[in-house]
Design an enzyme around this catalytic site. Structure first.
Site, PDB file in Angstrom:
ATOM      1  N   ARG A  60     -54.525  -0.185 129.675  1.00  0.00           N
ATOM      2  CA  ARG A  60     -54.554   1.337 129.627  1.00  0.00           C
ATOM      3  C   ARG A  60     -55.357   1.877 131.042  1.00  0.00           C
ATOM      4  O   ARG A  60     -55.120   2.765 131.565  1.00  0.00           O
ATOM      5  CB  ARG A  60     -55.176   2.129 128.499  1.00  0.00           C
ATOM      6  CG  ARG A  60     -55.846   3.632 128.633  1.00  0.00           C
ATOM      7  CD  ARG A  60     -56.078   4.017 127.372  1.00  0.00           C
ATOM      8  NE  ARG A  60     -57.141   3.443 126.701  1.00  0.00           N
ATOM      9  CZ  ARG A  60     -58.482   3.524 127.026  1.00  0.00           C
ATOM     10  NH1 ARG A  60     -58.928   4.194 128.332  1.00  0.00           N
ATOM     11  NH2 ARG A  60     -59.422   2.581 126.551  1.00  0.00           N
ATOM     12  N   TYR A 113     -41.219  26.168 136.329  1.00  0.00           N
ATOM     13  CA  TYR A 113     -40.527  25.280 135.221  1.00  0.00           C
ATOM     14  C   TYR A 113     -41.069  25.843 133.957  1.00  0.00           C
ATOM     15  O   TYR A 113     -42.454  26.258 133.993  1.00  0.00           O
ATOM     16  CB  TYR A 113     -40.997  23.892 135.145  1.00  0.00           C
ATOM     17  CG  TYR A 113     -40.519  23.243 133.933  1.00  0.00           C
ATOM     18  CD1 TYR A 113     -39.003  23.304 133.363  1.00  0.00           C
ATOM     19  CD2 TYR A 113     -41.240  22.424 133.340  1.00  0.00           C
ATOM     20  CE1 TYR A 113     -39.015  22.404 132.363  1.00  0.00           C
ATOM     21  CE2 TYR A 113     -41.014  21.409 132.203  1.00  0.00           C
ATOM     22  CZ  TYR A 113     -39.692  21.645 131.555  1.00  0.00           C
ATOM     23  OH  TYR A 113     -39.530  20.922 130.670  1.00  0.00           O
ATOM     24  N   ASP A 186     -45.458  21.244 142.981  1.00  0.00           N
ATOM     25  CA  ASP A 186     -44.422  20.223 142.249  1.00  0.00           C
ATOM     26  C   ASP A 186     -43.131  20.453 143.233  1.00  0.00           C
ATOM     27  O   ASP A 186     -42.592  21.162 143.564  1.00  0.00           O
ATOM     28  CB  ASP A 186     -44.157  21.329 141.057  1.00  0.00           C
ATOM     29  CG  ASP A 186     -42.957  20.284 140.222  1.00  0.00           C
ATOM     30  OD1 ASP A 186     -42.155  19.641 140.766  1.00  0.00           O
ATOM     31  OD2 ASP A 186     -43.279  20.758 139.008  1.00  0.00           O
ATOM     32  N   LYS A 211     -36.713  12.716 137.186  1.00  0.00           N
ATOM     33  CA  LYS A 211     -35.514  13.247 137.865  1.00  0.00           C
ATOM     34  C   LYS A 211     -35.199  12.273 139.155  1.00  0.00           C
ATOM     35  O   LYS A 211     -34.848  11.302 138.915  1.00  0.00           O
ATOM     36  CB  LYS A 211     -36.057  14.771 138.133  1.00  0.00           C
ATOM     37  CG  LYS A 211     -36.365  15.575 137.199  1.00  0.00           C
ATOM     38  CD  LYS A 211     -35.774  15.615 135.801  1.00  0.00           C
ATOM     39  CE  LYS A 211     -36.310  16.711 135.226  1.00  0.00           C
ATOM     40  NZ  LYS A 211     -37.511  16.518 134.688  1.00  0.00           N
TER      41      LYS A 211
END
Length: 394
Positions: A60, A113, A186, A211
């Site tokens: 982690r 978005y 973004d 993407k």
């Protein structure tokens, strides 16, 4: 219009994407001189001291596969630091919630978005009391008018999802610098291949690696890249300790594999998208095509100046009824009706039909027309894509 490769030093973008530069910092991965970074699935690593010290102790906190990907992503964006997250929204939410205090102020572009819009309006504003101003960022003056000494973050998408609007990154970066405000971009639609926000003055770049970076529709992920040491430390703490929303080793491997072909894929995406956009623009059942590569796009000049290519995303307004639009979608054979984008396959989406609950209806954000169609142009033969559209359009 060329790729600004100067920021990458002696190695150009395609060389870095393939990973040739990895040998400079990892001459002997796992002692085997792996050409491909291996997947380290172990959750914990043996402790050692002195010459036997291990930079990794618990996955982690740090994992070799994730560290290799983050180094690769930083190089691609010309940044000092990168962090890989469990999703694009994990990257976005960690950035916003870590850098903006409760009761703080965010200035955001009004075309974003839908998931980011909900994050801002329902979580940041609704639960944390953050003051959010949405502005039409196509005109930098609107951004300048909204910021003040109390502003913590300016946030934009460019090109935007799904309206394909652009923000002048360099001009907004100058505004942010004047006020000492962090500026996040973004850049998912542009990808690191076609757009370099850090080079243009942004402080933070966010991607949904789901993407174009992964490119094969088989991994969910996100990334944040920055040159700011303080920002990196805040986000790293949130990723590893506060929220624990890092990307898994296997997904890191998938993204790293996809990145190796990013330059070739993006060139093909763009070439196909231009052909499809020109076909749609000539069709009498298409009212308008939004693609930055078309001279008809109102921000085509800006796109040509701040992007080295126009990517593979476009949208258009269908000239007809909702019933006719649904029949068109059902008549497609090569294009797959579905959400997401940036994969090798061509996807087509009608937001009002397929994801009506995710479409922002707030007065502060840009309205999405009911007949808007978003297209992620893939790597199929361009003639086949146009013929599929031609056959399905009424």
């Amino acid at each position: 219009m060329t790729r600004p490769d100067d920021q990458f030093g002696k190695n150009r973008f395609a060389t870095i994407a393939v990973g040739a530069a990895e040998s400079e910092t990892h001459p002997q991965r796992s002692g085997m001189n792996d050409v491909v970074s291996p997947i380290h699935l172990s959750t914990t690593f043996e402790w050692g001291s002195g010459e036997y010290a291990n930079e990794h102790d618990y996955s982690r906190e740090s994992n070799p596969t994730r560290a290799a990907l983050e180094e690769q992503l930083a190089r691609l964006e010309g940044g000092e630091h990168a962090l890989a997250f469990a999703s694009g929204m994990a990257a976005t939410s960690t950035t916003m919630l870590s850098l903006v205090p409760p009761g703080g102020h965010i200035v955001s572009s009004d075309s974003i978005y839908s998931g980011t819009e909900k994050l801002l309006t329902e979580l940041a504003a609704g639960h944390l009391g953050v003051n959010v101003d949405f502005v039409d960022a196509r005109d930098p003056k609107n951004v300048a008018a909204a910021v003040g000494s109390d502003t913590d973050l300016i946030w934009v998408e460019t090109p935007t999802n799904p309206l394909m609007r652009l923000c002048d990154i360099r001009t907004v970066a100058d505004i942010a610098n004047d006020y000492g405000i962090l500026f996040g971009v973004d850049s998912t639609f542009g990808s690191p291949y076609f757009q370099a926000p850090l080079e243009l003055g942004a402080d933070i770049v966010v991607h949904s690696t789901t993407k174009y970076l992964n490119g094969h529709s088989d991994s969910i992920g996100g990334a944040v890249i920055t040159n700011d040491d303080g920002v990196f430390e805040q986000l790293a703490f949130a990723q590893r300790t506060g929220l624990g929303n890092m990307l898994s080793p296997f997904d890191c491997y998938l993204v790293a594999r996809g990145v190796k072909t990013l330059p070739a894929r993006m060139e093909h995406h763009e070439a196909n998208a231009m052909v499809v956009a020109e076909f749609l623009e000539s069709h009498d059942r298409v009212a308008r095509v939004d693609y930055p590569g078309l001279e008809s796009h109102p921000q085509h000049k800006l796109a040509s100046e701040q992007m080295s290519g126009y990517s593979g995303m476009l949208s258009f307004e269908f000239d007809g009824t909702a019933i006719e639009l649904e029949a068109f979608i059902k008549g497609l054979e090569v294009f797959t009706p579905g959400a997401s984008l940036g994969g090798v396959e061509s996807l087509i989406e009608v937001p009002s039909l397929m994801i009506p609950d995710e479409i922002g209806h707030g007065e502060a954000t840009a309205a999405i027309p009911e007949t808007l169609v978003r297209v992620s142009v893939g790597l199929e033969d361009a003639d086949d894509l146009c013929e599929d559209l031609r056959t399905a359009l009424p």
